[in-house]
Design a protein around this motif. Structure first.
Motif, mmCIF file in Angstrom:
data_model
loop_
_atom_site.group_PDB
_atom_site.id
_atom_site.type_symbol
_atom_site.label_atom_id
_atom_site.label_comp_id
_atom_site.label_asym_id
_atom_site.label_seq_id
_atom_site.Cartn_x
_atom_site.Cartn_y
_atom_site.Cartn_z
ATOM 1 N N GLU A 20 0.820 -1.207 0.000
ATOM 2 C CA GLU A 20 0.000 0.000 0.000
ATOM 3 C C GLU A 20 0.859 1.265 0.000
ATOM 4 O OE1 GLU A 20 -2.068 1.618 3.696
ATOM 5 O OE2 GLU A 20 -1.699 -0.466 4.288
ATOM 6 N N PHE A 21 2.006 1.238 0.666
ATOM 7 C CA PHE A 21 2.860 2.420 0.717
ATOM 8 C C PHE A 21 3.501 2.694 -0.635
ATOM 9 C CE2 PHE A 21 2.887 0.646 5.069
ATOM 10 C CZ PHE A 21 2.117 1.631 5.653
ATOM 11 N N PHE A 22 3.893 1.638 -1.329
ATOM 12 C CA PHE A 22 4.428 1.810 -2.677
ATOM 13 C C PHE A 22 3.326 2.241 -3.639
ATOM 14 C CE2 PHE A 22 8.192 -0.811 -1.408
ATOM 15 C CZ PHE A 22 9.174 0.050 -1.875
ATOM 16 N N GLU A 23 2.135 1.679 -3.486
ATOM 17 C CA GLU A 23 1.024 2.048 -4.375
ATOM 18 C C GLU A 23 0.597 3.499 -4.171
ATOM 19 O OE1 GLU A 23 -1.966 -0.905 -3.606
ATOM 20 O OE2 GLU A 23 -0.912 -2.439 -4.777
ATOM 21 N N GLU A 24 0.589 3.973 -2.938
ATOM 22 C CA GLU A 24 0.183 5.354 -2.649
ATOM 23 C C GLU A 24 1.175 6.370 -3.199
ATOM 24 O OE1 GLU A 24 -0.225 5.597 1.597
ATOM 25 O OE2 GLU A 24 -2.125 4.501 1.595
ATOM 26 N N ASP A 25 2.469 6.083 -3.048
ATOM 27 C CA ASP A 25 3.503 7.047 -3.442
ATOM 28 C C ASP A 25 4.820 6.291 -3.607
ATOM 29 O OD1 ASP A 25 5.235 9.161 -3.834
ATOM 30 O OD2 ASP A 25 4.964 10.026 -1.834
ATOM 31 N N PHE A 26 4.987 5.668 -4.762
ATOM 32 C CA PHE A 26 6.156 4.814 -4.990
ATOM 33 C C PHE A 26 7.458 5.575 -4.755
ATOM 34 C CE2 PHE A 26 9.419 2.467 -7.154
ATOM 35 C CZ PHE A 26 9.063 1.144 -6.987
ATOM 36 N N SER A 27 7.612 6.706 -5.423
ATOM 37 C CA SER A 27 8.888 7.432 -5.312
ATOM 38 C C SER A 27 9.094 8.017 -3.916
ATOM 39 C CB SER A 27 8.997 8.512 -6.390
ATOM 40 O OG SER A 27 7.970 9.467 -6.234
ATOM 41 N N GLY A 28 8.033 8.447 -3.274
ATOM 42 C CA GLY A 28 8.154 8.996 -1.924
ATOM 43 C C GLY A 28 8.543 7.932 -0.909
ATOM 44 N N PHE A 29 7.937 6.748 -1.018
ATOM 45 C CA PHE A 29 8.263 5.673 -0.095
ATOM 46 C C PHE A 29 9.676 5.162 -0.360
ATOM 47 C CE2 PHE A 29 7.621 1.225 1.582
ATOM 48 C CZ PHE A 29 7.530 1.604 2.908
ATOM 49 N N ARG A 30 10.034 5.092 -1.627
ATOM 50 C CA ARG A 30 11.403 4.694 -1.993
ATOM 51 C C ARG A 30 12.409 5.672 -1.386
ATOM 52 N NH1 ARG A 30 13.967 3.608 -8.023
ATOM 53 N NH2 ARG A 30 16.123 3.844 -7.330
ATOM 54 N N LYS A 31 12.135 6.944 -1.490
ATOM 55 C CA LYS A 31 13.034 7.966 -0.947
ATOM 56 C C LYS A 31 13.143 7.842 0.575
ATOM 57 C CE LYS A 31 15.657 11.615 -1.222
ATOM 58 N NZ LYS A 31 17.071 11.318 -1.425
ATOM 59 N N LEU A 32 12.044 7.557 1.215
ATOM 60 C CA LEU A 32 12.039 7.366 2.664
ATOM 61 C C LEU A 32 12.947 6.195 3.060
ATOM 62 C CD1 LEU A 32 10.712 8.531 5.211
ATOM 63 C CD2 LEU A 32 8.810 6.967 4.838
ATOM 64 N N ILE A 33 12.873 5.104 2.321
ATOM 65 C CA ILE A 33 13.743 3.949 2.561
ATOM 66 C C ILE A 33 15.198 4.333 2.317
ATOM 67 C CG2 ILE A 33 14.379 1.624 1.762
ATOM 68 C CD1 ILE A 33 11.335 1.222 1.149
ATOM 69 N N GLU A 34 15.463 5.032 1.216
ATOM 70 C CA GLU A 34 16.836 5.439 0.901
ATOM 71 C C GLU A 34 17.406 6.354 1.977
ATOM 72 O OE1 GLU A 34 16.679 5.200 -3.981
ATOM 73 O OE2 GLU A 34 16.047 7.051 -2.992
ATOM 74 N N ASN A 35 16.596 7.252 2.506
ATOM 75 C CA ASN A 35 17.060 8.125 3.594
ATOM 76 C C ASN A 35 17.417 7.325 4.834
ATOM 77 O OD1 ASN A 35 16.670 10.368 1.968
ATOM 78 N ND2 ASN A 35 14.710 10.906 2.891
ATOM 79 N N ARG A 36 16.607 6.329 5.131
ATOM 80 C CA ARG A 36 16.878 5.475 6.291
ATOM 81 C C ARG A 36 18.137 4.638 6.073
ATOM 82 N NH1 ARG A 36 14.287 5.286 11.145
ATOM 83 N NH2 ARG A 36 12.474 6.623 11.077
ATOM 84 N N ILE A 37 18.359 4.195 4.833
ATOM 85 C CA ILE A 37 19.585 3.445 4.528
ATOM 86 C C ILE A 37 20.794 4.306 4.874
ATOM 87 C CG2 ILE A 37 21.029 2.565 2.633
ATOM 88 C CD1 ILE A 37 18.401 1.511 1.348
ATOM 89 N N GLU A 38 20.787 5.555 4.437
ATOM 90 C CA GLU A 38 21.898 6.462 4.724
ATOM 91 C C GLU A 38 22.103 6.624 6.230
ATOM 92 O OE1 GLU A 38 21.577 10.185 2.647
ATOM 93 O OE2 GLU A 38 21.178 9.176 0.742
ATOM 94 N N GLU A 39 21.038 6.725 6.962
ATOM 95 C CA GLU A 39 21.109 6.862 8.418
ATOM 96 C C GLU A 39 21.743 5.622 9.054
ATOM 97 O OE1 GLU A 39 17.894 6.900 12.066
ATOM 98 O OE2 GLU A 39 17.257 7.672 10.113
ATOM 99 N N PHE A 40 21.303 4.434 8.656
ATOM 100 C CA PHE A 40 21.783 3.197 9.261
ATOM 101 C C PHE A 40 23.220 2.881 8.870
ATOM 102 C CE2 PHE A 40 17.098 1.832 9.106
ATOM 103 C CZ PHE A 40 16.839 2.500 10.290
#
Length: 189
Positions: A20-40
């Protein structure tokens, strides 16, 4: 050194709890994951090892708790389910782990803050039903698997099985592995 990942976004988007998160806003959710990757990625390998062990324990416990709530045929007794929950919640509250084959595993203040932030996000998402927190939680969880990496997560799974199979049962150890598997297929690196 920053690890290069090949992320299969289409595979991640097929995971039930992420759909549902990818369906609602694929690029936004992807960016959120990428930001968290950088943090971790700021954590040391030693810290990531500890976090991976904790994450696998959390998931295994979660599967055990859900099985009990649903009344699964394989669910553990009330006492066993409570023992599993108390063990993991104790680890979370004290921000330390214990594995019979490895002994006590402690976290430094930065790592403890990370764990506490994760607990707080989980509570907001699933206890307080805050939709944005649920989105953040799943983005963070996905990023964790990617940063921990396949081999580290597999080692953590083996350790949890070795040291805690008698507590959780083989069935719920395997349920935890099945929950994690689609995430591990969602990246390479």
């Amino acid at each position: 050194m920053k690890i290069q990942y090949t992320i299969y976004w289409d595979k991640l988007a097929e995971i039930q709890e992420l759909k549902e998160f990818f369906e609602e806003d694929f690029s936004g959710f992807r960016k959120l994951i990428e930001n968290r990757i950088e943090e971790f990625e700021n954590f040391s390998d030693a810290a990531l090892d500890k976090f991976a062990k904790l994450r696998v324990l959390e998931i295994t416990n979660g599967c055990t708790q859900w099985g009990f709530r649903r009344g699964d045929q394989e669910c553990l007794s009330v006492e066993q389910t409570r023992e599993c929950m108390n063990l993991i919640m104790g680890f979370m509250k004290r921000t330390e782990l214990y594995f019979p084959s490895e002994g006590q595993i402690e976290f430094d203040d930065e790592q403890k803050a990370f764990i506490q932030a994760g607990r707080s996000l989980y509570k907001d998402a699933f206890k307080n039903n805050v939709k944005e927190s649920e989105r953040e939680y799943y983005a963070a969880s996905t990023a964790q698997f990617i940063v921990y990496g396949y081999e580290r997560v597999k080692r953590a799974i083996s350790l949890v099985k070795q040291d805690y199979e008698t507590l959780f049962s083989l069935y719920y150890i395997e349920r935890g592995q099945k929950y994690i598997a689609p995430y591990l297929r969602g990246f390479q690196g």
